[in-house]
Structures are given as C-alpha cells and as structure tokens.
Design an enzyme around this catalytic site. Structure first.
Site, PDB file in Angstrom:
ATOM      1  N   SER A 142       0.255  -2.122  16.050  1.00 63.52           N
ATOM      2  CA  SER A 142       1.404  -1.254  15.773  1.00 63.52           C
ATOM      3  C   SER A 142       1.917  -0.575  17.039  1.00 63.52           C
ATOM      4  O   SER A 142       1.153  -0.245  17.948  1.00 63.52           O
ATOM      5  CB  SER A 142       0.974  -0.188  14.767  1.00 63.52           C
ATOM      6  OG  SER A 142       1.929   0.847  14.709  1.00 63.52           O
TER       7      SER A 142
ATOM      8  N   TYR B 112       8.479  -0.972  16.801  1.00 66.43           N
ATOM      9  CA  TYR B 112       9.472  -0.094  16.185  1.00 66.43           C
ATOM     10  C   TYR B 112      10.562   0.076  17.226  1.00 66.43           C
ATOM     11  O   TYR B 112      10.283   0.462  18.362  1.00 66.43           O
ATOM     12  CB  TYR B 112       8.875   1.273  15.835  1.00 66.43           C
ATOM     13  CG  TYR B 112       8.109   1.291  14.525  1.00 66.43           C
ATOM     14  CD1 TYR B 112       8.622   0.689  13.381  1.00 66.43           C
ATOM     15  CD2 TYR B 112       6.886   1.947  14.425  1.00 66.43           C
ATOM     16  CE1 TYR B 112       7.935   0.729  12.175  1.00 66.43           C
ATOM     17  CE2 TYR B 112       6.190   1.992  13.227  1.00 66.43           C
ATOM     18  CZ  TYR B 112       6.728   1.375  12.113  1.00 66.43           C
ATOM     19  OH  TYR B 112       6.042   1.415  10.934  1.00 66.43           O
TER      20      TYR B 112
ATOM     21  N   THR C 182       9.709  -4.543  13.040  1.00 70.36           N
ATOM     22  CA  THR C 182       9.721  -4.007  11.669  1.00 70.36           C
ATOM     23  C   THR C 182      11.105  -3.456  11.371  1.00 70.36           C
ATOM     24  O   THR C 182      11.621  -2.617  12.115  1.00 70.36           O
ATOM     25  CB  THR C 182       8.642  -2.921  11.509  1.00 70.36           C
ATOM     26  OG1 THR C 182       7.376  -3.532  11.729  1.00 70.36           O
ATOM     27  CG2 THR C 182       8.664  -2.296  10.124  1.00 70.36           C
TER      28      THR C 182
ATOM     29  N   LYS D  80       9.694  -8.130  10.185  1.00 68.94           N
ATOM     30  CA  LYS D  80       8.778  -7.675   9.127  1.00 68.94           C
ATOM     31  C   LYS D  80       9.512  -6.724   8.198  1.00 68.94           C
ATOM     32  O   LYS D  80      10.119  -5.745   8.653  1.00 68.94           O
ATOM     33  CB  LYS D  80       7.579  -6.957   9.754  1.00 68.94           C
ATOM     34  CG  LYS D  80       6.645  -6.315   8.748  1.00 68.94           C
ATOM     35  CD  LYS D  80       5.392  -5.796   9.410  1.00 68.94           C
ATOM     36  CE  LYS D  80       4.450  -5.172   8.410  1.00 68.94           C
ATOM     37  NZ  LYS D  80       4.830  -3.808   8.013  1.00 68.94           N
TER      38      LYS D  80
ATOM     39  N   HIS E 232       6.259  -2.912   3.127  1.00 68.98           N
ATOM     40  CA  HIS E 232       5.543  -1.895   3.892  1.00 68.98           C
ATOM     41  C   HIS E 232       4.420  -1.270   3.049  1.00 68.98           C
ATOM     42  O   HIS E 232       4.124  -0.085   3.145  1.00 68.98           O
ATOM     43  CB  HIS E 232       6.513  -0.810   4.374  1.00 68.98           C
ATOM     44  CG  HIS E 232       6.193  -0.235   5.719  1.00 68.98           C
ATOM     45  ND1 HIS E 232       6.911  -0.524   6.846  1.00 68.98           N
ATOM     46  CD2 HIS E 232       5.224   0.620   6.126  1.00 68.98           C
ATOM     47  CE1 HIS E 232       6.410   0.151   7.882  1.00 68.98           C
ATOM     48  NE2 HIS E 232       5.375   0.850   7.469  1.00 68.98           N
TER      49      HIS E 232
ATOM     50  N   GLY F 197      -0.126  -5.574  -0.969  1.00 68.82           N
ATOM     51  CA  GLY F 197      -0.891  -5.750  -2.202  1.00 68.82           C
ATOM     52  C   GLY F 197      -1.859  -6.913  -2.186  1.00 68.82           C
ATOM     53  O   GLY F 197      -2.410  -7.247  -3.236  1.00 68.82           O
TER      54      GLY F 197
HETATM   55  C1  FNR Z   1       1.189   0.673   7.607  1.00 71.06           C
HETATM   56  N1  FNR Z   1       2.167  -0.301   7.834  1.00 71.06           N
HETATM   57  C2  FNR Z   1       2.803  -0.358   9.055  1.00 71.06           C
HETATM   58  N2  FNR Z   1       3.726  -1.325   9.297  1.00 71.06           N
HETATM   59  C3  FNR Z   1       4.323  -1.423  10.509  1.00 71.06           C
HETATM   60  O1  FNR Z   1       5.154  -2.309  10.698  1.00 71.06           O
HETATM   61  N3  FNR Z   1       3.992  -0.536  11.505  1.00 71.06           N
HETATM   62  C4  FNR Z   1       3.097   0.461  11.339  1.00 71.06           C
HETATM   63  O2  FNR Z   1       2.804   1.224  12.239  1.00 71.06           O
HETATM   64  C5  FNR Z   1       2.486   0.580  10.058  1.00 71.06           C
HETATM   65  N4  FNR Z   1       1.589   1.575   9.808  1.00 71.06           N
HETATM   66  C6  FNR Z   1       0.928   1.639   8.603  1.00 71.06           C
HETATM   67  C7  FNR Z   1      -0.025   2.627   8.386  1.00 71.06           C
HETATM   68  C8  FNR Z   1      -0.747   2.644   7.206  1.00 71.06           C
HETATM   69  C9  FNR Z   1      -1.789   3.689   6.989  1.00 71.06           C
HETATM   70  C10 FNR Z   1      -0.509   1.651   6.218  1.00 71.06           C
HETATM   71  C11 FNR Z   1      -1.313   1.617   4.951  1.00 71.06           C
HETATM   72  C12 FNR Z   1       0.450   0.691   6.422  1.00 71.06           C
HETATM   73  C13 FNR Z   1       2.469  -1.311   6.821  1.00 71.06           C
HETATM   74  C14 FNR Z   1       1.553  -2.517   6.978  1.00 71.06           C
HETATM   75  O3  FNR Z   1       1.859  -3.271   8.113  1.00 71.06           O
HETATM   76  C15 FNR Z   1       1.655  -3.480   5.785  1.00 71.06           C
HETATM   77  O4  FNR Z   1       3.004  -3.815   5.569  1.00 71.06           O
HETATM   78  C16 FNR Z   1       1.077  -2.887   4.506  1.00 71.06           C
HETATM   79  O5  FNR Z   1      -0.071  -2.123   4.762  1.00 71.06           O
HETATM   80  C17 FNR Z   1       0.746  -4.026   3.573  1.00 71.06           C
HETATM   81  O6  FNR Z   1       0.357  -3.556   2.363  1.00 71.06           O
HETATM   82  P1  FNR Z   1      -1.174  -3.346   1.916  1.00 71.06           P
HETATM   83  O7  FNR Z   1      -1.969  -4.542   2.404  1.00 71.06           O
HETATM   84  O8  FNR Z   1      -1.622  -2.071   2.561  1.00 71.06           O
HETATM   85  O9  FNR Z   1      -1.014  -3.240   0.455  1.00 71.06           O
END
Ligand code: FNR
Length: 386
Positions: A124, A148, A174, A253, A277, A310
């Site tokens: 990230s 980002y 993203t 993404k 997300h 999920g």
């Molecule tokens: C994320 N996700 C996320 N996505 C991204 O593009 N940059 C980021 O910094 C973050 N940070 C982040 C923090 C936390 C605590 C979570 C739970 C999620 C989203 C992540 O990449 C992904 O899309 C989801 O976590 C997928 O869903 P599940 O597997 O958590 O259900």
C-alpha cells in the site's frame, strides 16, 4: 508448496499444539480479543451500515458447485501466469495499509510471508514501512506497488518511480478512494491510524512530498498526507499520464462496472482488480463476486482479472476462479494472521486458504484452475449458471 494432493491436508491442522484459528470467524474473534477496539474496528468494519460488507459474503453463498466424480484427481495443479511470470497458487496479497497498527514488523513480516509462499505482494501507499525497506526485507518476492494518486501529482510520479527502481513489478492504481468512505466504526472509536502516523513510511521517505511540507513537524506531515491522499479529480487522463511515466504494467483496483473495465482496456491498462475495497468505501455496493461475471464477459480475456473483497476461504477462491477470475486477492484474513503471530501467522492463514482451495479443486472433480472453468455452478435457486 507441492502440487500433489495427498488427501490429508486438513489433518496437519489437528495436532497436540495450541490450535491456530482455522476459519475467518475464529480469526476475527481471536484478533478482537487481542488488539484494542480502535485498530480492530478499523480493520473489521465496512462503510455506513455495512451492506457492502454483507453483500461481499452473501455473493459467495449464492453459488453452489455440482461436483463430478470418478476422474483421477491425484495431481492438482494450481499454478497461474500473470504478466509473464508463473506462480504456484492463484492467491495474492491485497494492499492493506498501516500494518504497524497490529504488529511492529508490519509490512516487513507480511512481505516475508509472501516471499516464502511465492504469492505476489501488493504494498500500500499508506504503509508503515517504506517501499525500499519492504523490497530489502524480501528481495525475491514479487512486489507490486499500490498507488494512491496525490493531489500534488509529482508525489504520485515520484512514488511510482521509486517503486520501479526498488524492483516492484507493477503499479496498482486504486480508483475507489478519491474520498474516504463513511466509516462509522472509526467515529465511534475516535480512531484514525493515519493521524497516529501509521501511514508514514512511503511519505517521509519521499523527497517530493517532504519538500512540499512547510516544516518537518509531525503535524505538518499528517496535514500533508491528508491533503494529498484524497484526490476527487482523478480521471482517465491521469491513468494515461501514469502510463506515460512508468514502464511497469498498470492495474486498476476497484473496478465494478463492465463499462469501466472496457475503458480500462481502451486506455492501455494491463489488468484490473474487481473490488469494492472490502466494503470500506461506498455502502450499498454490489458484492464483488456479483460484479465479476459481466466484467469477465466485457474483458473477453484481453487482460487479467483479479478479484478481492470477501475471499475468506479456499471455496470462495474456487468460486471466483470458476466464474472467470485469473487470481484472487486476500485482505483482512492475512492482517488478522499478522496481528496474531506476525510472519508465521500470515503464512498459516494463507496456507489454510490455499490448502482448502487445493482439496476443493479435487473434490469438485477437476485438477487445475483451467479445469475449474468447466465445472458446473448453480445459483441457489437451482438455475445453472455455467
Ligand atoms: C484495505 N484496503 C486497501 N486498499 C488499497 O488499495 N490501499 C490501501 O491502503 C488499503 N488499506 C486497507 C486497510 C485495511 C485495514 C483493509 C481491511 C483493507 C482494501 C484491500 O486492498 C482489499 O480491497 C480488501 O481488504 C479486500 O477485502 P477483504 O479480503 O478484506 O474482504
């Protein structure tokens, strides 16, 4: 990671040692008991009333497999090919920010686990550790950098260039986080990991970002991140400009609409991640698995499609692959593993998901990811979908 199915992958989990949580619900419960309410709520929760979070799960429950038998399934092959490289499994680490919130080794522990398992690791932008430190921690891991966009575009270009020179192999832009989602749990807990400095790794090591600050105080760093990380002007011209600025493949993404998938291809994008997300951005959104079939039809195999949101067990991965995803990415499960046992916890979580996938491929009556595309899936109303 072997490719043969020895028939007793589950039994290795039944030992005299203290049990490690075997499924997502057990993991979540164990982490809730271990870490404070602020970080736990930040990780667990979804935006708004959490309809998207629920949709992500119920989407998987809508599908059932109609297995076939009496095929020799003794050799299961789970390898996939992405951007010219072969990986032994179709599992990827989704970008999850601010890992220092749950473990002092943060992203360093997670990327070491990814290296050990030979699964691509997406780091990230808002990481606790800098991308250069992550590269050094796991030099042979496949690493992709999640970008980002920044309000000050030069910061985005600088980070992309740093990632390229540190050996990252793709940029994952993203697109669903142009503003922060309406996250009620964090308001309830009065918790912002960003304001606590957990996102600082890539920013305080970025010369363009640092030069943009009025001074080097902590407060000015926090303000600098907040001013840059949300960027509502993001549009296709930015994607084209990023493409001109980097030699790396670009993935988008957060794609959920088939028309956006088609536009991604038109704009030269190399891959997409179908994702909402993890339900953390817009509430009331289609479950990502429900968005997948129309995107698969629109993309027609022109670029790889990864799915996240999920995917909590091997059977979830199996259904996404059967519906046409080329790979799946995992978010919360590996962060929970990290919170419980650092690198080893991450490895255990990802290995359990993989082992269940492997057993399930065989039990569904096939022996490969390509074979999964031919199995019969029905919606729970009995309607055959393929
Ligand atoms: C994320 N996700 C996320 N996505 C991204 O593009 N940059 C980021 O910094 C973050 N940070 C982040 C923090 C936390 C605590 C979570 C739970 C999620 C989203 C992540 O990449 C992904 O899309 C989801 O976590 C997928 O869903 P599940 O597997 O958590 O259900």
């Amino acid at each position: 990671m072997t490719n043969t199915t020895d028939g007793d992958l589950l039994l290795k989990n039944i030992t005299a040692q203290a049990p490690f949580p075997i499924c997502f619900a057990d993991l979540e419960k164990a982490v809730a008991e271990k870490i404070p309410a602020g970080p736990f709520g930040y990780i667990r929760s979804g935006a708004g009333g959490e309809q998207t979070l629920r949709n992500n799960r119920s989407a998987f429950e809508k599908y059932s497999i109609v297995p076939r038998f009496l095929n020799d399934v003794s050799n299961v092959h789970t390898s996939i090919n992405l951007f010219g490289k072969t990986y032994p499994t179709p599992l990827i680490f989704a970008p999850v920010g601010m890992n220092g919130m749950v473990h002092e080794e943060g992203e360093l522990a997670a990327v070491r686990a990814a290296q050990q398992l030979n699964m691509p690791y997406i780091q990230s932008t808002v990481s606790t550790y800098a991308l250069e430190d992550v590269a050094e921690a796991a030099p042979s891991a496949t690493k992709w950098f999640q970008l980002y966009w920044s309000t000050n575009e030069e910061i985005a270009f600088s980070m992309a260039a740093r990632a390229e020179s540190a050996g990252f192999e793709a940029i994952v832009l993203t697109v669903d986080t142009v503003m922060l989602g309406w996250r009620e749990e964090d308001v309830r807990n009065q918790f912002s990991p960003l304001k606590l400095g957990y996102a600082k790794g890539n920013y305080i090591n970025d010369p363009v970002f640092m030069a943009s600050l009025p001074n080097d105080s902590f407060e000015s760093y926090v303000q600098g991140v907040l001013q840059n990380v949300f960027h509502p002007t993001l549009n296709w011209e930015h994607v084209r400009e990023l493409k001109r600025r980097t030699n790396l493949p670009i993935l988008l993404k957060g794609i959920l609409h088939p028309e956006d998938a088609k536009l991604a291809i038109v704009n030269g994008v190399d891959g997409i991640i179908v994702s909402n997300h993890g339900g953390r951005q817009l509430d009331g959104v289609i479950g990502s698995l429900d968005a997948l079939p129309s995107i698969v039809s629109a993309v027609k195999g022109q670029i790889p499609i990864i799915l996240d949101s999920g995917v909590y067990r091997g059977m979830d991965a199996l259904k996404a692959l059967a519906l046409g995803a080329d790979a799946v990415a995992i978010g919360r499960p590996f962060i929970y593993g990290l919170a419980l046992e650092g690198q080893q916890g991450v490895e255990r979580v990802m290995t359990n998901i993989y082992d269940e996938l492997k057993v399930s491929i065989a039990l569904a009556g096939t022996t490969s990811i390509e074979g999964l595309r031919t199995i019969t899936l029905v919606k729970n109303d009995g309607m055959e979908v393929k």
